[in-house]
Scaffold this motif. Structure first.
Motif, mmCIF file in Angstrom:
data_model
loop_
_atom_site.group_PDB
_atom_site.id
_atom_site.type_symbol
_atom_site.label_atom_id
_atom_site.label_comp_id
_atom_site.label_asym_id
_atom_site.label_seq_id
_atom_site.Cartn_x
_atom_site.Cartn_y
_atom_site.Cartn_z
ATOM 1 N N LEU A 348 0.800 -1.228 0.000
ATOM 2 C CA LEU A 348 0.000 0.000 0.000
ATOM 3 C C LEU A 348 0.832 1.278 0.000
ATOM 4 N N PRO A 349 1.880 1.424 0.831
ATOM 5 C CA PRO A 349 2.632 2.682 0.804
ATOM 6 C C PRO A 349 3.176 3.013 -0.580
ATOM 7 N N SER A 504 -3.772 3.080 4.266
ATOM 8 C CA SER A 504 -2.314 3.237 4.305
ATOM 9 C C SER A 504 -1.891 4.124 5.467
#
Length: 610
Positions: A348-349, A504
């Motif tokens: 996600l990041p 996130s």
């Protein structure tokens, strides 16, 4: 006196010469026949090798295509890559032509015609393959995944059911509600009366406190600590790559420990299956009770003894204990290119900025408040009604986007002329007071570059056959009196779970579920703590940095989520494969001629010598 010759010798020589000539001519004829047979055999062998080459060439091309697109079916392969032609390198008169089809058994057939001497020699080979789909390695394999730790207290149960078979009920539940951690030295603590109907796997220590039993196996890389108490503590077996401390209660299976063991008065290992070892341990052992014995032991020499104490050398040996998979540089599964893959397989990041950047720009806050009734479909969001002249919530139109988690799924949005996703973008989302919101008409996607809050007595309803997927960079707070109602839980026809959160957020307490009402959802927030409080039950799955569950909140894992095929975000899925099932030679028949369109789509290959 000279005598005249009669000539008989000459006749004999001529007869023998004639006979020799007949023999020689016969041998020459036989040699010619053998040479022709050898030539024909060579031609047929060349044609057969060319037919095999056609199969190999087509199969390799198909494997390459499957590597590019994991969702191709046999019909897709036949329709898009149906004909393959090429030649050998030994001469200009060599050629092969391979055609794809689907047989009555649903297998992929490659029918390859090999030719030599411009068609004088022909051989046709038919090879059959099964298309084995890619294994879906969904990250939703466990009820509870705490990357850095799991703390379960109160009275909430963790178990499992299968939504494809119906709602959660006494007849539709099982013991696969597994709990695990994935980062090195991350503990699982189970306190109060929170029975776990599944396995517990921890990279750190597993602490079993209170009266909480584990109806499954316990696995730990560091150690297992069972507190004082009585009754059943572990229904299955215990595996520890570190220490084992057992203060009270019963382990119903057996115990395998690579480190040291300490058992107190009141602790017991039942081993009802009569495994050869109640316990095996590689370190030191402390067993003060006379009850810490194995009823019957048969030694290697065939002798048998009764009531053998656990201090006996028979039990002191290092067992083979499979380690819990962790994200750790010392782990054999560690991938330096994807160091967080065990905790955050969707990365996600890395991907969230690209996701959030799509849709409406600039993004504005979105709120639905008191007395307002709002509806979202995949194409449009609109206010249905409001009272008391309140400020109207914004009407929204969805925008086209490409969301990587939907690479393997087709969002049902009703827009036929595009394969892109349709999304709604907003800065912050808030549903509060007594507001009502409905998700209907297909699969709805929110991109929230801020917080997602459901507060007050607000109610969010997801209609049967529809779903809501929320990508957010901020906190998610589902308040104490708010309700999330899923008319039909589980996967929609498009294969998307009915409610999904992808967060996130990396600050503290980024995901909070406070309500007293039940909710079906997949929660994916690997960078922040997830707090489950109150008495509401979560049906689905939860993944966070640390999971804290208290009160009466329980987690009921939906095993149907193991089949969710969200985009892998970096390769969690295997590739589909062609499995060879058999072959046969058939009488050679001409295959279809190529037209211009076929020629553009055909694989032409000049291979190695045949």
């Amino acid at each position: 006196m000279m005598q005249n010759q009669s000539g008989f010798t000459l006749i004999k020589v001529m007869l023998m010469s004639t006979m020799a000539s007949v023999v020689v001519f016969g041998a020459l004829k036989e040699t010619v026949i053998q040479e022709r047979l050898t030539g024909n055999f060579q031609k047929d062998m060349n044609a057969r090798l060319l037919a095999e080459k056609g199969v190999f060439n087509a199969a390799k091309s198909l494997k390459d295509e499957l590597g590019k697109n994991k969702n191709l079916t046999i019909d897709d392969l036949v329709n898009q890559h149906g004909l393959h032609v090429g030649s050998g390198a030994i001469a200009e008169d060599t050629a092969f032509k391979a055609q794809l089809s689907k047989n009555a058994d649903g297998l992929l057939e490659i029918k390859s015609l090999g030719q030599r001497y411009y068609g004088d020699a022909n051989q046709q080979l038919v090879a059959r393959f099964e298309l084995k789909p890619a294994d879906i390695q969904s990250p939703f394999q466990y009820a509870v995944t705490g990357c850095k730790g799991v703390n379960l207290s109160g009275s909430g149960v963790v178990d499992s059911y299968d939504s494809s078979k119906g709602p959660y009920s006494d007849s539709n539940r099982d013991s696969s509600g597994h709990v695990n951690t994935v980062i090195g030295d991350s503990d699982v603590t189970i306190d109060g009366h929170s029975p776990i109907k599944g396995d517990v796997k921890a990279s750190g220590v597993v602490y079993l406190k209170g009266s909480s039993p584990v109806i499954g196996d316990v696995h730990s890389n560091t150690g297992v600590d069972i507190s004082w108490g009585s009754g059943l503590r572990v229904k299955g077996n215990v595996y520890s790559n570190g220490f084992y401390t057992h203060r009270g209660g019963e382990v119903d299976g057996y115990v395998r420990v690579n480190g040291s063991v300490e058992m107190k008065w009141g602790s017991k290992i039942n081993n009802p299956a009569n495994d050869a070892y109640d316990i095996m341990y590689g370190g030191t052992g402390s067993f003060p009770s006379s009850e810490h014995v194995q009823d019957v032991v048969t030694f290697a020499d065939g002798t048998t003894e009764f009531n053998v104490p656990y201090t006996h050398g028979y039990f002191r040996k290092n067992p083979e204990v499979e380690p819990v998979k962790v994200y750790d540089p010392s782990s054999p599964d560690y991938d330096p290119e994807r160091p967080n893959k065990e905790c955050d397989p969707f990365e996600l990041p890395k991907n969230m900025p690209d996701v959030i950047a799509q849709g409406e720009t600039p993004k504005v806050d979105f709120a639905v408040g008191a007395t307002q009734n709002y509806q979202f479909t995949p194409a449009r969001g609109r206010l249905l009604s409001t009272l008391n002249g309140r400020k109207k919530a914004l009407d929204l139109d969805s925008k086209a986007a490409q969301i990587y988690l939907f690479d393997n799924l087709s969002q049902q949005h009703g827009v036929s002329e595009t394969s892109e996703e349709q999304v709604f973008s907003m800065k912050n989302f808030k549903l509060y007071s007594d507001a009502k919101m409905t998700i209907a008409g297909g699969d709805v996607i929110f991109l929230v570059d801020g917080d997602f809050i459901l507060d007050g007595d607000a109610k969010l309803t997801i209609k049967s056959g529809s779903s809501l997927t929320v990508f957010t960079t901020g906190k998610v707070i589902l308040g104490a009196s708010g309700q999330v109602i899923t008319e039909k839980e589980g996967l929609t026809e498009s294969g998307i779970p009915s409610l999904n959160f992808f967060s996130s957020y990396s600050g503290r307490d980024g995901f909070q579920v406070k309500g007293a009402s039940d909710m079906y959802a997949t929660i994916y927030a690997p960078l922040t703590q997830v707090k489950l409080s109150g008495s509401g039950q979560l049906y689905g799955t939860v993944r966070g940095s640390i999971i804290n569950s208290s009160g009466g909140s329980g987690v009921h894992f939906d095993s149907a989520l193991k089949n969710v095929n969200f985009g892998n975000g970096g390769g969690t899925n295997s590739k589909p494969t062609l499995v060879f099932k058999g072959w046969s030679f058939e009488p050679a028949k001409p295959l279809p001629e190529l037209d211009e369109a076929d020629e553009e789509a055909t694989d032409t290959n000049n291979g190695e010598d045949d």
